[in-house]
Design a protein around this motif. Structure first.
Motif, PDB file in Angstrom:
ATOM      1  N   ARG A   1       0.820  -1.264   0.126  1.00  0.00           N
ATOM      2  CA  ARG A   1      -0.117  -0.028   0.052  1.00  0.00           C
ATOM      3  C   ARG A   1       1.020   1.168   0.037  1.00  0.00           C
ATOM      4  O   ARG A   1       1.733   1.207   0.774  1.00  0.00           O
ATOM      5  N   ASP A   2       0.385   2.318  -0.787  1.00  0.00           N
ATOM      6  CA  ASP A   2       1.031   3.509  -1.046  1.00  0.00           C
ATOM      7  C   ASP A   2       2.420   3.524  -1.670  1.00  0.00           C
ATOM      8  O   ASP A   2       3.299   4.358  -1.602  1.00  0.00           O
TER       9      ASP A   2
ATOM     10  N   LEU B   1      -7.859   4.074   3.309  1.00  0.00           N
ATOM     11  CA  LEU B   1      -7.585   5.371   2.691  1.00  0.00           C
ATOM     12  C   LEU B   1      -7.785   6.585   3.653  1.00  0.00           C
ATOM     13  O   LEU B   1      -8.413   6.719   4.357  1.00  0.00           O
TER      14      LEU B   1
ATOM     15  N   ARG C   1      -2.926   2.141  -4.193  1.00  0.00           N
ATOM     16  CA  ARG C   1      -3.843   2.513  -2.983  1.00  0.00           C
ATOM     17  C   ARG C   1      -4.587   1.315  -2.380  1.00  0.00           C
ATOM     18  O   ARG C   1      -5.060   1.349  -0.971  1.00  0.00           O
TER      19      ARG C   1
ATOM     20  N   THR D   1      -5.297  10.903   1.021  1.00  0.00           N
ATOM     21  CA  THR D   1      -5.267  10.117  -0.144  1.00  0.00           C
ATOM     22  C   THR D   1      -6.883  10.709  -0.940  1.00  0.00           C
ATOM     23  O   THR D   1      -6.795  10.719  -2.130  1.00  0.00           O
TER      24      THR D   1
END
Length: 276
Positions: A48-49, A184, A111, A188
């Protein structure tokens, strides 16, 4: 954060690849054409990210997601950012290099964590030059990407921030393996929408009041899918339906194309049978 290799020695995608390959574009290729790519594909885990490529950077890898959700972000000179597309197992990241672009026009950020098959642009282009089906696959993805871009542009101009956020959340949820808890942050969401954090705070509060969002934990949103669908504009269903139709109908054509060994080039260098 960076992606990490899950199988450094590669994968074994040639055994019943239509069921083993989780990416719709790759799974639609005839086995002989897929064999041109298979030795060079490496399965990686994307956290993630993870920033997969930044705007203006050279495209070092093409990614075919198997799971997760990747947002492409347009960055303006004044520092503002806004999401332009969401890509999952139906698409690819960096495929513009197959159209001649050596540098990425957008920033791609994971994401939702997932996995992907990775290949270098040079290895992909070699297969594309030998295979009408691989070349056609690039056209399929380009059509689906343009469709999404057109809808996003229209939606951003015509619909409310609440409806737009509902649409983005549904697109991400479609690629979140069924989980109603989306990782999220408000930062974001601000990036997805191209609005200030204060606007995001107001929109999230409105969506909680309507119960489209059940909770807003730190860094996580719990959604109520039916209520979110009711709040979203018509763009979500129209866009999803059109992209699915492009990918589904076009990939049916891919699996019936002649195998790679039958590909030939005309005197002008054009691959015969591509229709391009």
């Amino acid at each position: 954060m960076s992606s990490r290799a899950e199988h450094p020695s590669g994968v074994d995608p040639m055994m019943d690849h239509a069921t083993r390959v989780g990416n719709r574009l790759l799974a639609a290729l005839p086995p002989a054409d897929f064999a041109l790519l298979a030795p060079h594909l490496r399965k990686i885990v994307i956290e993630r990210d993870t920033v997969l490529v930044r705007s203006g950077d050279r495209i070092e890898h093409l990614l075919f997601p198997l799971s997760g959700a990747i947002a492409t972000i347009m960055e303006l000179p004044n520092g503002q950012t806004v999401a332009t597309t969401i890509v999952g197992h139906e698409g690819a990241v960096g495929l513009t290099s197959a159209l001649g672009a050596s540098h990425s026009p957008v920033t791609a950020v994971a994401r939702i964590a997932g996995t992907a098959l990775q290949i270098s642009p040079a290895q992909f282009l070699t297969a594309q030059h030998c295979s009408p089906a691989v070349a056609a696959m690039v056209q399929v993805f380009t059509r689906s990407l343009l469709t999404q871009l057109q809808h996003v542009a229209a939606c951003n101009a015509l619909h409310s921030v609440e409806a737009r956020l509902a649409r983005w959340l549904l697109h991400i949820h479609d690629r979140a393996n069924g989980s109603d808890l989306l990782p999220l942050t408000q930062e974001t969401l601000s990036e997805l929408l191209g609005v200030r954090r204060t606007t995001v705070t107001h929109v999230v509060s409105t969506m909680r009041t309507s119960r489209a969002l059940r909770s807003n934990r730190r860094g996580q949103l719990e959604i109520d899918r039916p209520r979110l669908e009711a709040m979203a504009c018509e763009c979500y269903k129209v866009m999803s339906r059109r992209i699915d139709r492009i990918v589904s109908q076009s990939t049916v054509g891919l699996v019936h194309r002649p195998p790679a060994r039958s590909a030939s080039r005309s005197p002008g260098g054009r691959i015969a049978g591509t229709g391009s």
